[in-house]
Design a protein around this motif. Structure first.
Motif, PDB file in Angstrom:
ATOM      1  N   GLY A   1       0.883  -1.309  -0.082  1.00  0.00           N
ATOM      2  CA  GLY A   1       0.063  -0.010  -0.033  1.00  0.00           C
ATOM      3  C   GLY A   1       0.857   1.373   0.205  1.00  0.00           C
ATOM      4  O   GLY A   1       1.698   1.423  -0.876  1.00  0.00           O
ATOM      5  N   ARG A   2       0.674   2.042   1.142  1.00  0.00           N
ATOM      6  CA  ARG A   2       0.714   3.404   1.105  1.00  0.00           C
ATOM      7  C   ARG A   2       2.529   3.622   1.090  1.00  0.00           C
ATOM      8  O   ARG A   2       2.959   4.649   0.448  1.00  0.00           O
ATOM      9  N   GLY A   3       3.355   2.770   1.711  1.00  0.00           N
ATOM     10  CA  GLY A   3       4.773   2.788   1.505  1.00  0.00           C
ATOM     11  C   GLY A   3       5.437   3.752   2.348  1.00  0.00           C
ATOM     12  O   GLY A   3       6.350   4.331   2.096  1.00  0.00           O
ATOM     13  N   SER A   4       4.730   4.329   3.614  1.00  0.00           N
ATOM     14  CA  SER A   4       5.677   5.090   4.289  1.00  0.00           C
ATOM     15  C   SER A   4       6.744   4.591   5.092  1.00  0.00           C
ATOM     16  O   SER A   4       7.670   5.230   5.442  1.00  0.00           O
ATOM     17  N   ASN A   5       6.577   3.298   5.578  1.00  0.00           N
ATOM     18  CA  ASN A   5       7.699   2.635   6.155  1.00  0.00           C
ATOM     19  C   ASN A   5       8.673   2.455   4.898  1.00  0.00           C
ATOM     20  O   ASN A   5      10.084   2.582   5.456  1.00  0.00           O
TER      21      ASN A   5
END
Ligand code: GRF
Length: 213
Positions: A10-14
């Motif tokens: 998903g988002r890829g913030s990590n």
């Protein structure tokens, strides 16, 4: 140079926090590939921003779970990673995958395990009324959200927290403990003894966000 492969959904913030740390701290490691199981995953753009090649393995385009699992294992193996990092990868891995990458497969879970395994951890924390919540980086074993704990980060829960405000606070700590755990791995500082992870030379494995409501 050690090789890292990062799996996302998903988002890829990590993913972003890991790639930033890799760049800033000049790790002796390179993220050689990001694998996404969803073609729409926002994290794909994050990987591209950092110049990391992306493989899309769409689980919906596979005829069966077995077919997807086999492709994922083969693809991941093909990059010969020293470390496989799950960064918001929302598929349960096959036994073969977990076995093959034993002790070099990491996950981050948005709770202080063993509290709140599974999904919807922030809502569960609010409903339960716990005053501390957080995130856990752990090695992955066959049983979900149970493997040896590498680092934990705690955040306070405030009376007026909602699921999104608490999630945002937990993400802040995730973005500092996940790169830290990966850095220890790259430096060869993680040792597993009787299912417990120690960092050598010893370093604090617990973290917390300042308490400022
Ligand atoms: C994070 O909360 C992580 O703890 C969980 O999935 C979420 C992924 O977020 N495993 P992102 O894609 O890294 O932004």
């Amino acid at each position: 140079m050690k090789k890292i492969v990062i799996l996302i959904s998903g988002r890829g913030s990590n993913l972003r926090s890991i790639l930033q740390a890799q760049r800033l701290k000049a790790w002796e490691a390179d993220t050689v590939q990001v694998i996404a199981n969803r073609p729409q995953a926002h994290g794909i753009a994050v990987a591209k921003e950092f110049g990391v090649p992306v493989t899309i393995l769409d689980h919906q385009a596979c005829h069966s779970r077995e077919e997807f699992d086999a492709q994922l294992l083969e693809k991941t193996q093909s990059f010969k990673p020293d470390l496989v990092v799950l960064a918001g990868f929302m598929r349960i891995l096959s036994q073969e995958f977990v076995q093959f990458f034993q002790h070099r497969l990491m996950n981050i879970h948005p709770s202080l395990l063993p509290s709140f395994p599974g999904l919807k951890t922030h809502a569960a924390a609010i409903a339960t009324g716990v005053k501390w919540h957080g995130a856990t980086v752990h090695f992955v074993t066959q049983e979900m959200d149970v493997g040896p704990i590498i680092a934990q980060g705690a955040v306070p829960v405030f009376p007026d927290d909602t699921q999104p405000t608490l999630e945002q606070r937990v993400l802040q700590i995730e973005h500092s403990i996940y790169p830290q755990a990966i850095e220890w791995f790259i430096q060869g500082r993680l040792h597993i003894e009787h299912g417990n992870v120690r960092v050598e030379p010893a370093q604090q494995q617990f973290f917390q966000l300042p308490i400022t409501p």
